[in-house]
Design a protein around this motif. Structure first.
Motif, PDB file in Angstrom:
ATOM      1  N   GLU A 187      31.521  45.212  33.421  1.00  9.99           N
ATOM      2  CA  GLU A 187      32.400  44.105  33.800  1.00  9.99           C
ATOM      3  C   GLU A 187      33.843  44.281  33.322  1.00  9.99           C
ATOM      4  OE1 GLU A 187      31.352  41.616  35.775  1.00  9.99           O
ATOM      5  OE2 GLU A 187      29.428  42.642  35.859  1.00  9.99           O
ATOM      6  N   GLY A 188      34.080  45.202  32.377  1.00 12.89           N
ATOM      7  CA  GLY A 188      35.420  45.401  31.833  1.00 12.89           C
ATOM      8  C   GLY A 188      35.349  45.943  30.418  1.00 12.89           C
ATOM      9  N   GLU A 189      36.426  45.737  29.663  1.00  7.59           N
ATOM     10  CA  GLU A 189      36.496  46.232  28.286  1.00  7.59           C
ATOM     11  C   GLU A 189      36.185  45.115  27.301  1.00  7.59           C
ATOM     12  OE1 GLU A 189      40.241  48.198  27.428  1.00  7.59           O
ATOM     13  OE2 GLU A 189      40.437  48.682  29.558  1.00  7.59           O
ATOM     14  N   LYS A 239      37.912  41.981  28.746  1.00  4.70           N
ATOM     15  CA  LYS A 239      39.137  42.138  29.533  1.00  4.70           C
ATOM     16  C   LYS A 239      38.732  42.629  30.916  1.00  4.70           C
ATOM     17  CE  LYS A 239      43.768  44.073  29.529  1.00  4.70           C
ATOM     18  NZ  LYS A 239      44.695  44.964  28.833  1.00  4.70           N
ATOM     19  N   LYS A 240      38.939  41.759  31.902  1.00  4.46           N
ATOM     20  CA  LYS A 240      38.546  42.051  33.285  1.00  4.46           C
ATOM     21  C   LYS A 240      39.575  42.979  33.938  1.00  4.46           C
ATOM     22  CE  LYS A 240      35.132  38.951  33.927  1.00  4.46           C
ATOM     23  NZ  LYS A 240      33.909  39.133  34.648  1.00  4.46           N
ATOM     24  N   PRO A 241      39.127  44.006  34.625  1.00  2.00           N
ATOM     25  CA  PRO A 241      40.064  44.976  35.196  1.00  2.00           C
ATOM     26  C   PRO A 241      40.906  44.435  36.358  1.00  2.00           C
ATOM     27  CG  PRO A 241      37.811  45.543  35.785  1.00  2.00           C
ATOM     28  CD  PRO A 241      37.736  44.390  34.829  1.00  2.00           C
ATOM     29  N   ARG A 242      40.386  43.501  37.138  1.00  2.00           N
ATOM     30  CA  ARG A 242      41.089  43.060  38.351  1.00  2.00           C
ATOM     31  C   ARG A 242      42.443  42.441  38.056  1.00  2.00           C
ATOM     32  NH1 ARG A 242      38.331  38.864  42.169  1.00  2.00           N
ATOM     33  NH2 ARG A 242      40.071  37.490  41.823  1.00  2.00           N
TER      34      ARG A 242
END
Length: 154
Positions: free
Chosen positions: A98-100, A19-22
């Motif tokens: 990179e994220g979760e 899961k990408k934060p952006r």
């Protein structure tokens, strides 16, 4: 042209996603190829860097071009090689830059926020062993304009 690799890792009817934060969108773990790497070497290295998992015998599931347009002008283009794998070693990292990372049941993937092209890739790869080839055309804010897939999906 930039080249990236990623891998759909299936384990116990769940897929490991990032899961990408952006945007809060889910994506397939992977990243940019390095000079001189084969696509298979790249996917194994990138996957290990993001997840700490070692893929065993990933197989090519698809090859794609992505074109990004701003006001009908091509502003970015890249190629992506997507692999599929069901066997791995190691323990999933608790921290990813990179994220979760999250194991997601395959039945839930169609409802997750993600790029529409990725949704089409998942639909094919999780239901067919045939290699998928395609081109995806997006606006600069990642709205899918159109796609071409071979084999085409009805």
């Amino acid at each position: 042209m930039q080249r990236v690799t990623n891998c759909i890792l299936l384990n116990d009817d769940k897929v490991l996603l990032l899961k990408k934060p952006r945007r809060g969108w889910y994506a397939i773990p992977g990243g940019k190829m390095e000079q001189g790497e084969t696509v298979k070497e790249s996917v194994v290295r990138e996957y290990r860097e993001e997840t700490e998992l070692n893929l065993k015998n990933p197989s090519l599931a698809g090859a794609f071009t992505f074109s990004i347009y701003q006001d009908d002008v091509l502003v970015h283009e890249w190629m992506m090689f997507t692999f599929f794998c069901t066997d791995f070693a190691g323990e999933l990292t608790e921290e990813c830059n990179e994220g979760e990372l999250e194991w997601v049941p395959t039945a839930d993937i169609k409802n997750l926020p993600m790029a529409e092209g990725d949704r089409k890739i998942f639909e094919h790869v999780l239901s067919s062993e045939e290699v998928l080839y395609g081109s995806f055309f997006y606006t600069d804010d990642y709205q899918l304009i159109r796609s071409r897939l071979d084999p085409s999906r009805s």
